[in-house]
Design a protein around this motif. Structure first.
Motif, short mmCIF file in Angstrom:
data_model
loop_
_atom_site.label_atom_id
_atom_site.label_comp_id
_atom_site.label_asym_id
_atom_site.label_seq_id
_atom_site.Cartn_x
_atom_site.Cartn_y
_atom_site.Cartn_z
N HIS A 54 0.83 -1.21 0.00
CA HIS A 54 0.00 0.00 0.00
C HIS A 54 0.87 1.26 0.00
O HIS A 54 0.62 2.18 -0.78
CB HIS A 54 -0.96 0.02 1.20
N ARG A 55 1.87 1.28 0.86
CA ARG A 55 2.74 2.45 0.94
C ARG A 55 3.44 2.70 -0.40
O ARG A 55 3.58 3.84 -0.83
CB ARG A 55 3.78 2.26 2.03
N ASP A 59 1.65 7.24 -1.34
CA ASP A 59 2.53 8.32 -0.92
C ASP A 59 3.46 7.92 0.22
O ASP A 59 4.06 8.78 0.86
CB ASP A 59 1.71 9.54 -0.52
N SER A 61 2.52 6.38 2.96
CA SER A 61 1.77 6.29 4.22
C SER A 61 0.74 5.17 4.14
O SER A 61 0.56 4.54 3.10
CB SER A 61 1.06 7.62 4.50
N ASP A 63 -2.37 5.99 4.60
CA ASP A 63 -3.58 6.73 4.27
C ASP A 63 -4.32 5.98 3.17
O ASP A 63 -3.75 5.71 2.11
CB ASP A 63 -3.21 8.14 3.80
N PRO A 64 -5.60 5.62 3.40
CA PRO A 64 -6.36 4.89 2.37
C PRO A 64 -6.43 5.63 1.04
O PRO A 64 -6.58 5.00 0.00
CB PRO A 64 -7.74 4.73 2.99
N ASP A 65 -6.33 6.95 1.09
CA ASP A 65 -6.39 7.75 -0.13
C ASP A 65 -5.01 8.25 -0.55
O ASP A 65 -4.90 9.15 -1.37
CB ASP A 65 -7.34 8.94 0.07
N GLY A 66 -3.95 7.66 0.02
CA GLY A 66 -2.59 8.11 -0.23
C GLY A 66 -2.10 7.85 -1.64
O GLY A 66 -1.13 8.45 -2.08
N SER A 72 -5.02 3.07 -5.16
CA SER A 72 -5.34 3.21 -3.74
C SER A 72 -6.20 2.06 -3.24
O SER A 72 -6.14 1.67 -2.08
CB SER A 72 -6.07 4.53 -3.48
N GLY A 77 -7.60 1.34 0.22
CA GLY A 77 -8.63 2.25 -0.29
C GLY A 77 -9.92 1.48 -0.49
O GLY A 77 -9.92 0.28 -0.71
N TYR A 86 -8.91 -3.57 9.95
CA TYR A 86 -9.16 -3.33 8.53
C TYR A 86 -10.09 -4.40 7.95
O TYR A 86 -9.77 -5.58 7.95
CB TYR A 86 -7.86 -3.35 7.72
N ASP A 119 8.43 6.82 6.38
CA ASP A 119 7.50 6.92 7.48
C ASP A 119 8.06 6.13 8.65
O ASP A 119 8.28 4.92 8.53
CB ASP A 119 6.14 6.35 7.06
#
Length: 160
Positions: A54-55, A59, A61, A63-66, A72, A77, A86, A119
């Protein structure tokens, strides 16, 4: 947390969506899903690699919308169905779009994004072995999404 993707049937999808907002009910449905799952072609375990996948698609992170849509939605996402852990829902239409987007992710793209993870919350080693682990699991996730899309199924990602 260990990650698993399931390509759910229409009945499973409807039951999970109907339970949205009731963490206990969603948890029971996921437990039933895990215990009764029999089609390994429509399931993929990513162990702990889901985090780096995912990272790296986004971006850096969790963040689900990253990441931009549809990448995503490959892991975090989508519609979150539980507040405690999750349980992320991706519709059948989104599954097709994720499958197409993942088919365009090559090793160089993922390596650049993996190397850019900065991160302190990321627990991986961020070395060559960690990248290979991430890449191999991404290939499994890509093949899973292709099968899920071909079957016309929605996807549920869980990590507990």
């Amino acid at each position: 947390m260990l990650g698993v993707h399931y390509a759910v049937t229409a009945d499973q999808e409807h039951a999970l969506l109907a339970a949205d907002g009731d963490d206990d009910a969603v948890g029971e449905l996921i437990e039933d899903l895990e215990e009764s799952w029999s089609d390994d072609t429509l399931k993929v375990d990513t162990d702990k690699a889901w985090d780096a996948i995912h990272r790296s698609l986004g971006d850096g992170s969790l963040d689900p919308d990253g990441a931009g849509y549809p990448l995503s939605h490959a892991v975090l996402g989508g519609r979150h169905l539980n507040e405690e852990y999750y349980v992320v829902y991706v519709s059948a239409a989104e599954t097709r779009e994720v499958a197409t987007a993942l088919s365009n992710v090559d090793r160089d793209f993922l390596r650049r994004r993996f190397d850019a993870i900065d991160d302190p919350g990321y627990a991986g080693a961020r070395d060559d072995a960690d990248f290979e682990y991430t890449w191999d699991n991404l290939l499994d996730v890509r093949a899973f999404y292709e099968r899920a899309a071909a079957a016309g199924r929605a996807v549920i990602f869980t990590a507990m």
